[in-house]
Design a protein around this motif. Structure first.
Motif, mmCIF file in Angstrom:
data_model
loop_
_atom_site.group_PDB
_atom_site.id
_atom_site.type_symbol
_atom_site.label_atom_id
_atom_site.label_comp_id
_atom_site.label_asym_id
_atom_site.label_seq_id
_atom_site.Cartn_x
_atom_site.Cartn_y
_atom_site.Cartn_z
ATOM 1 N N ALA A 150 0.884 -1.171 -0.034
ATOM 2 C CA ALA A 150 0.009 0.013 -0.007
ATOM 3 C C ALA A 150 0.987 1.154 0.006
ATOM 4 C CB ALA A 150 -0.932 -0.068 1.382
ATOM 5 N N ALA A 151 1.990 1.251 0.885
ATOM 6 C CA ALA A 151 2.740 2.588 0.861
ATOM 7 C C ALA A 151 3.423 2.697 -0.655
ATOM 8 C CB ALA A 151 4.044 2.025 1.825
ATOM 9 N N GLY A 155 1.566 -6.933 10.325
ATOM 10 C CA GLY A 155 1.157 -6.190 9.082
ATOM 11 C C GLY A 155 1.550 -4.980 9.210
ATOM 12 N N GLY A 156 1.341 -4.229 7.883
ATOM 13 C CA GLY A 156 1.398 -2.908 7.839
ATOM 14 C C GLY A 156 2.705 -2.338 7.164
ATOM 15 N N GLY A 157 2.625 -1.139 6.884
ATOM 16 C CA GLY A 157 3.773 -0.502 6.136
ATOM 17 C C GLY A 157 3.777 0.898 6.643
ATOM 18 N N ALA A 158 4.827 1.547 5.815
ATOM 19 C CA ALA A 158 4.786 3.215 5.846
ATOM 20 C C ALA A 158 5.541 3.639 4.870
ATOM 21 C CB ALA A 158 5.870 3.437 7.238
ATOM 22 N N LEU A 159 4.900 4.668 4.408
ATOM 23 C CA LEU A 159 5.642 5.859 3.621
ATOM 24 C C LEU A 159 6.326 7.003 4.190
ATOM 25 C CD1 LEU A 159 5.835 6.111 0.363
ATOM 26 C CD2 LEU A 159 3.956 7.523 0.462
ATOM 27 N N LEU A 178 -5.122 10.270 0.401
ATOM 28 C CA LEU A 178 -5.492 9.070 -0.455
ATOM 29 C C LEU A 178 -5.757 7.802 0.350
ATOM 30 C CD1 LEU A 178 -3.038 9.673 -3.541
ATOM 31 C CD2 LEU A 178 -5.491 9.970 -3.524
ATOM 32 N N ALA A 179 -4.818 7.614 1.426
ATOM 33 C CA ALA A 179 -4.963 6.619 2.148
ATOM 34 C C ALA A 179 -6.279 6.541 3.037
ATOM 35 C CB ALA A 179 -3.697 6.547 3.097
ATOM 36 N N THR A 180 -7.073 7.577 3.237
ATOM 37 C CA THR A 180 -8.183 7.495 3.992
ATOM 38 C C THR A 180 -9.478 8.025 2.992
ATOM 39 O OG1 THR A 180 -7.652 9.843 4.590
ATOM 40 C CG2 THR A 180 -7.176 7.910 6.096
ATOM 41 N N GLN A 181 -9.312 7.448 1.903
ATOM 42 C CA GLN A 181 -10.483 7.405 0.799
ATOM 43 C C GLN A 181 -10.593 8.818 0.181
ATOM 44 O OE1 GLN A 181 -11.677 4.795 0.003
ATOM 45 N NE2 GLN A 181 -12.188 3.298 1.399
ATOM 46 N N ASN A 192 -8.536 2.447 1.166
ATOM 47 C CA ASN A 192 -8.575 2.182 2.677
ATOM 48 C C ASN A 192 -7.345 1.764 3.069
ATOM 49 O OD1 ASN A 192 -9.410 1.923 5.420
ATOM 50 N ND2 ASN A 192 -10.588 0.104 4.779
ATOM 51 N N TYR A 193 -6.249 2.686 3.083
ATOM 52 C CA TYR A 193 -4.887 2.236 3.258
ATOM 53 C C TYR A 193 -4.163 2.532 4.755
ATOM 54 C CZ TYR A 193 -4.022 0.497 -1.622
ATOM 55 O OH TYR A 193 -4.071 -0.092 -2.765
ATOM 56 N N ALA A 194 -5.100 2.956 5.605
ATOM 57 C CA ALA A 194 -4.530 3.543 6.788
ATOM 58 C C ALA A 194 -4.183 2.269 7.558
ATOM 59 C CB ALA A 194 -5.311 4.707 7.577
#
Length: 357
Positions: free
Chosen positions: A41-42, A177-181, A195-198, A214-216
């Motif tokens: 997602a990041a 799980g998860g990631g970061a940008l 963008l990550a929150t729709q 829905n990437y948060a």
């Protein structure tokens, strides 16, 4: 995690998530961080805020996991795969420099370059950035596996326009799980956050000028990540010790060589990877892998180069012989932080028993 549960903040918001983002930014020495639902997602958000469009080219090393380029391909971009440097197994900056100059002559520069750190080994961002800056090409670093690694005295990915991390269950620091940008550019992270929150606009009703995702990351995952971040240095030390034990115990066996570490790099050694020369060792990589499996020991070949993957059969590739050779002989050994010397001794024993050099 208890703090998150007791506070009632479980959704992608709240103090745990904000604190995790601040701590990630500090560890990575980046001013701005956005925690995401995954490393992929990041990367997707990174491609989006860099303006990747259908028909654009995105350049990456061939020796990497598919997620490095998959989001860009799904956005309609064309990947171009470059070979890796045998001294680091990461993107060859000299080849990159030559190809960028050639691309400029034909008027087709890539939208971005995506170096990928490999098994905890950081790419040479100083040389890669020098090559890209000459043509104004932005860099999105896929540093999913290299949190805690250093290059030229700076964290992995440092110097790129954007850096993507992963906190998947198999990483040195995991949130399950998860990631970061991450970025030094506040505007890019703000755009990615929206963008990550729709892509909701600041209105009482739900207003959307564009579509988002829905990437948060949830607060619960952030709490798990926060619990592990303080031990990052210790975890890197543990992984490097595991690598060192393998290297020392197997040093005398002809036909085995381990993933090199350039002088400018300090790998996290997320995974221990080695090459098996069948002529000198006496058997090939796959036979060794199967022998380990028969003893209940999981090992895997190094990444199959993307230019050899059916999904990318039509993608342009520059070189590729180094990546293909590493795949042919490369094997990743068990490297988890919880491995004991006795666990390693079992692995080493199987390897030594198969040696016929």
């Amino acid at each position: 995690m208890r703090r998150s549960l007791e506070s009632g903040w479980l959704a992608p918001a709240g103090p745990e998530l904000q604190a995790f983002e601040a701590e990630i930014a500090q560890v990575a020495r980046q001013p701005h961080a956005l925690a995401t639902s995954s490393g992929t997602a990041a990367l997707h958000l990174g491609f989006r805020v860099l303006g990747v469009q259908p028909g654009d080219e995105v350049w990456a090393p061939s020796l990497t996991f598919v997620a490095t380029v998959a989001p860009a391909v799904q956005m309609g971009a064309t990947p171009r795969f470059l070979d890796v440097d045998p001294a680091s197994w990461t993107l060859d900056p000299h080849l990159l420099r030559e190809e960028l100059a050639a691309a400029a002559r034909r008027g087709r520069l890539p939208r971005c370059v995506v170096p990928a750190d490999l098994y905890g080994q950081p790419a040479d961002m100083t040389a890669i950035r020098e090559a890209c800056d000459a043509w104004g090409v932005p860099i999105l670093s896929d540093s999913a596996c290299s949190l805690g690694a250093m290059q030229h005295g700076r964290p992995a990915g440092h110097g790129a326009r954007l850096v993507a991390l992963s906190f998947n269950g198999n990483k040195i620091v995991t949130a399950g799980g998860g990631g970061a940008l991450l970025s030094g550019d506040a505007a890019l992270i703000a755009q990615a956050r929206a963008l990550a929150t729709q892509a909701k606009e600041p209105a009482v009703h739900y207003q959307h000028e564009t579509t988002g995702f829905n990437y948060a990351m949830s607060s619960l995952l952030a709490a798990v990540g926060r619990a592990q971040l303080p031990s990052l240095a210790e975890r890197v030390t543990t992984r490097r010790a595991i690598f060192a034990r393998y290297a020392k115990a197997l040093a005398g066996l002809a036909g085995l060589t381990f993933m090199p570490e350039p002088a400018w790099a300090h790998s996290s050694r997320w995974l221990t990877a080695m090459l098996v020369d069948p002529r000198a060792f006496g058997t090939d990589r796959e036979t060794l892998r199967r022998a380990l499996a028969e003893e209940g020991i999981e090992s895997r070949p190094v990444w199959k180069p993307l230019h050899l993957q059916p999904a990318f059969r039509d993608a342009p590739v520059v070189g590729g012989r180094v990546a293909a050779a590493l795949f042919e002989e490369g094997l990743c050994l068990p490297s988890g932080s919880g491995m004991s010397p006795a666990d390693q001794a079992r692995v080493i024993g199987v390897i030594r028993a198969l040696h016929r050099g």
